[in-house]
Design a protein around this motif. Structure first.
Motif, PDB file in Angstrom:
ATOM      1  N   PRO A 292      17.236 -16.644-103.776  1.00  0.00           N
ATOM      2  CA  PRO A 292      16.141 -17.058-105.199  1.00  0.00           C
ATOM      3  C   PRO A 292      16.185 -18.612-104.989  1.00  0.00           C
ATOM      4  O   PRO A 292      17.175 -19.250-105.975  1.00  0.00           O
ATOM      5  CB  PRO A 292      16.503 -16.250-105.488  1.00  0.00           C
ATOM      6  CG  PRO A 292      16.900 -14.654-105.008  1.00  0.00           C
ATOM      7  CD  PRO A 292      17.847 -16.048-104.122  1.00  0.00           C
ATOM      8  N   ILE A 293      15.045 -18.690-105.730  1.00  0.00           N
ATOM      9  CA  ILE A 293      14.527 -20.005-106.729  1.00  0.00           C
ATOM     10  C   ILE A 293      15.802 -19.300-107.993  1.00  0.00           C
ATOM     11  O   ILE A 293      15.463 -17.912-108.546  1.00  0.00           O
ATOM     12  CB  ILE A 293      13.497 -20.036-107.292  1.00  0.00           C
ATOM     13  CG1 ILE A 293      13.067 -20.385-105.692  1.00  0.00           C
ATOM     14  CG2 ILE A 293      12.942 -21.134-107.876  1.00  0.00           C
ATOM     15  CD1 ILE A 293      11.313 -20.640-106.206  1.00  0.00           C
TER      16      ILE A 293
ATOM     17  N   GLU B 233       8.078 -13.898-102.183  1.00  0.00           N
ATOM     18  CA  GLU B 233       6.903 -13.038-102.142  1.00  0.00           C
ATOM     19  C   GLU B 233       7.176 -14.041-100.222  1.00  0.00           C
ATOM     20  O   GLU B 233       6.071 -13.757 -99.620  1.00  0.00           O
ATOM     21  CB  GLU B 233       5.825 -13.324-102.779  1.00  0.00           C
ATOM     22  CG  GLU B 233       5.922 -12.961-104.002  1.00  0.00           C
ATOM     23  CD  GLU B 233       6.117 -11.020-103.832  1.00  0.00           C
ATOM     24  OE1 GLU B 233       5.588 -10.197-103.113  1.00  0.00           O
ATOM     25  OE2 GLU B 233       6.904 -10.454-104.906  1.00  0.00           O
ATOM     26  N   LYS B 234       7.673 -14.749-100.472  1.00  0.00           N
ATOM     27  CA  LYS B 234       7.697 -15.457 -98.581  1.00  0.00           C
ATOM     28  C   LYS B 234       8.646 -15.053 -97.937  1.00  0.00           C
ATOM     29  O   LYS B 234       9.992 -14.448 -97.565  1.00  0.00           O
ATOM     30  CB  LYS B 234       7.587 -16.900 -98.393  1.00  0.00           C
ATOM     31  CG  LYS B 234       7.319 -17.600 -97.423  1.00  0.00           C
ATOM     32  CD  LYS B 234       7.696 -18.880 -98.278  1.00  0.00           C
ATOM     33  CE  LYS B 234       6.916 -20.026 -95.973  1.00  0.00           C
ATOM     34  NZ  LYS B 234       7.384 -20.980 -96.244  1.00  0.00           N
TER      35      LYS B 234
ATOM     36  N   ALA C 248      14.040 -13.503 -93.910  1.00  0.00           N
ATOM     37  CA  ALA C 248      14.129 -13.191 -94.989  1.00  0.00           C
ATOM     38  C   ALA C 248      12.894 -12.135 -95.509  1.00  0.00           C
ATOM     39  O   ALA C 248      11.559 -12.915 -95.330  1.00  0.00           O
ATOM     40  CB  ALA C 248      15.037 -14.269 -95.555  1.00  0.00           C
ATOM     41  N   GLY C 249      12.665 -11.204 -96.300  1.00  0.00           N
ATOM     42  CA  GLY C 249      12.117 -10.643 -96.732  1.00  0.00           C
ATOM     43  C   GLY C 249      11.101 -10.444 -98.209  1.00  0.00           C
ATOM     44  O   GLY C 249      12.914  -9.699 -98.266  1.00  0.00           O
ATOM     45  N   PRO C 250      11.013 -10.573 -98.612  1.00  0.00           N
ATOM     46  CA  PRO C 250      11.069 -10.096-100.187  1.00  0.00           C
ATOM     47  C   PRO C 250      11.340  -8.974-100.606  1.00  0.00           C
ATOM     48  O   PRO C 250      10.133  -7.658 -99.400  1.00  0.00           O
ATOM     49  CB  PRO C 250       9.700 -10.578-100.759  1.00  0.00           C
ATOM     50  CG  PRO C 250       8.360 -10.417-100.052  1.00  0.00           C
ATOM     51  CD  PRO C 250       9.635 -10.907 -98.108  1.00  0.00           C
ATOM     52  N   LEU C 251      11.798  -7.892-101.230  1.00  0.00           N
ATOM     53  CA  LEU C 251      11.927  -6.435-101.209  1.00  0.00           C
ATOM     54  C   LEU C 251      11.453  -5.989-102.798  1.00  0.00           C
ATOM     55  O   LEU C 251      10.845  -7.056-103.670  1.00  0.00           O
ATOM     56  CB  LEU C 251      13.350  -5.768-101.475  1.00  0.00           C
ATOM     57  CG  LEU C 251      14.482  -6.646-100.095  1.00  0.00           C
ATOM     58  CD1 LEU C 251      15.827  -5.968-100.280  1.00  0.00           C
ATOM     59  CD2 LEU C 251      13.100  -5.826 -98.808  1.00  0.00           C
TER      60      LEU C 251
ATOM     61  N   ARG D 274      13.177  -5.503-109.883  1.00  0.00           N
ATOM     62  CA  ARG D 274      13.036  -5.849-111.754  1.00  0.00           C
ATOM     63  C   ARG D 274      12.704  -7.603-111.235  1.00  0.00           C
ATOM     64  O   ARG D 274      12.575  -8.359-112.105  1.00  0.00           O
ATOM     65  CB  ARG D 274      14.045  -5.648-111.847  1.00  0.00           C
ATOM     66  CG  ARG D 274      14.351  -4.234-112.787  1.00  0.00           C
ATOM     67  CD  ARG D 274      14.922  -3.254-113.422  1.00  0.00           C
ATOM     68  NE  ARG D 274      16.290  -3.984-112.973  1.00  0.00           N
ATOM     69  CZ  ARG D 274      16.848  -3.560-113.900  1.00  0.00           C
ATOM     70  NH1 ARG D 274      17.277  -4.069-115.040  1.00  0.00           N
ATOM     71  NH2 ARG D 274      18.703  -4.307-113.486  1.00  0.00           N
ATOM     72  N   VAL D 275      13.371  -8.053-110.095  1.00  0.00           N
ATOM     73  CA  VAL D 275      13.398  -9.893-110.156  1.00  0.00           C
ATOM     74  C   VAL D 275      13.221  -9.694-108.910  1.00  0.00           C
ATOM     75  O   VAL D 275      13.669  -9.103-107.852  1.00  0.00           O
ATOM     76  CB  VAL D 275      14.794 -10.542-110.899  1.00  0.00           C
ATOM     77  CG1 VAL D 275      15.213  -9.726-112.510  1.00  0.00           C
ATOM     78  CG2 VAL D 275      16.164  -9.545-109.874  1.00  0.00           C
ATOM     79  N   PRO D 276      12.806 -11.542-108.322  1.00  0.00           N
ATOM     80  CA  PRO D 276      12.553 -11.893-107.304  1.00  0.00           C
ATOM     81  C   PRO D 276      13.834 -11.084-105.860  1.00  0.00           C
ATOM     82  O   PRO D 276      15.302 -11.456-106.730  1.00  0.00           O
ATOM     83  CB  PRO D 276      12.420 -13.112-106.879  1.00  0.00           C
ATOM     84  CG  PRO D 276      11.945 -12.936-108.035  1.00  0.00           C
ATOM     85  CD  PRO D 276      12.402 -12.101-109.359  1.00  0.00           C
ATOM     86  N   CYS D 277      13.429 -10.654-104.951  1.00  0.00           N
ATOM     87  CA  CYS D 277      14.812 -10.352-104.043  1.00  0.00           C
ATOM     88  C   CYS D 277      14.589 -10.032-102.580  1.00  0.00           C
ATOM     89  O   CYS D 277      13.589  -9.325-102.414  1.00  0.00           O
ATOM     90  CB  CYS D 277      15.634  -8.325-104.782  1.00  0.00           C
ATOM     91  SG  CYS D 277      16.439  -7.300-103.985  1.00  0.00           S
TER      92      CYS D 277
END
Length: 322
Positions: A93-94, A123-124, A138-141, A144-147
């Motif tokens: 993640p960023i 979210e990409k 890769a895909g967003p899950l 509580r934080v970007p994962c």
């Protein structure tokens, strides 16, 4: 392919297990391996498995929580001491680049190799790596934080060459055999075209391995795990604790099993267990999962799962794993 579980605990290390890190040993003839997450003391765990830091090629970080990240600076530094000189790609993640740069700046750490950091947009979903043999999506899950979750997909290849059949059709041993093994058609001196399909034994189906970071149940987890040979899914809590699990962006054993079921996966390895559960209690957690999805196992520290490649033979022949 072999999947090595270097740490299977959640939050912090305990007497039963270390925090999260998973190594994917690449299929032969490759000698390298990839790392998914790098919790504290991951490099110490590596001393007990047959993987060399100098052969590490890629690192995929699911999210920036400490139990998935705190071991990264030390491991990157030790790779230089272990003879690692080839470039190393790191995905996550960023914020991952700022973390690594800050630690190395403050500690004046110098490496003998280049780190190439790929930060993923929140979210990409999409392909983040592809080399013709292996592809990573890769895909967003939901955490509580970007994962992110990662799907590793191996390409199909032609089956073993039927040498006697090829010779009977006029193909001479040597370079032409090599082309047919590589899936290329060859043309004989008389103009006859020999296709790989006519002189090879079926297809070796590519393997699919999905490694999910911390997550509550979500559609993306199912998409990334579609038809996977192995899904690695967190099961932080036992069945009945869904409300608590979702409060912290996690899943229960049954929810992990249901994701594997919906995805049509062959097997799910449960991991990221809360410290409230001892290793003696893992059999009960697995029993909860197998009530929904029969092919569920509990990963334990330093355990290994082998992912076989299916040899899909021609009509009239059986499928075998290799």
């Amino acid at each position: 392919m072999k999947m090595w579980f270097l740490g299977t605990g959640a939050g912090r290390p305990n007497k039963h297990r270390n925090v999260t890190a998973i190594a994917l040993q690449l299929p032969e003839p490759e000698t390298g391996w990839w790392l998914f997450d790098c919790g504290e003391a991951t490099q110490h765990q590596l001393m007990y498995v047959p993987l060399k830091l100098s052969k590490l090629e890629k690192i995929f970080i699911t999210h920036l929580h400490g139990d998935h990240l705190y071991g990264l600076p030390g491991l990157l530094s030790s790779r230089s001491f272990d003879g690692g000189v080839t470039p190393l790609a790191v995905y996550g993640p960023i914020g991952l680049k700022a973390y690594i740069d800050t630690v190395f700046s403050l500690t004046e750490t110098a490496l003998d190799y280049e780190i190439v950091i790929h930060e993923l947009e929140e979210e990409k979903q999409g392909i983040i790596y592809e080399d013709g043999r292996l592809r990573v999506e890769a895909g967003p899950l939901v955490h509580r934080v970007p994962c992110f979750g990662y799907r590793v997909e191996e390409s199909d290849t032609t089956g073993p060459l039927l040498a006697d059949k090829a010779r009977a059709l006029g193909v001479r041993s040597g370079p032409l055999f090599g082309k047919l093994k590589a899936g290329e058609a060859v043309t004989l001196e008389d103009g006859t075209v020999i296709t790989p399909e006519s002189v090879t034994d079926g297809v070796l189906r590519g393997r699919i391995v999905t490694v999910l970071g911390d997550t509550s149940p979500c559609e993306m987890a199912v998409l990334l795990g579609k038809n996977a040979d192995l899904i690695v899914h967190e099961a932080t809590f036992a069945a009945g604790l869904e409300e608590k699990a979702h409060e912290f962006g996690h899943s229960t054993t049954i929810e992990a099993a249901r994701t594997a079921q919906l995805a049509g996966a062959k097997q799910v390895a449960l991991t990221h267990f809360s410290g409230r559960y001892s290793n003696d209690e893992l059999s009960q957690l697995v029993a909860e999962a197998t009530a929904v999805f029969p092919h569920a196992i509990a990963a334990t520290d330093l355990s290994m799962v082998k992912i076989d490649r299916v040899h899909e033979r021609r009509a009239g022949q059986d499928e075998i794993s290799s």
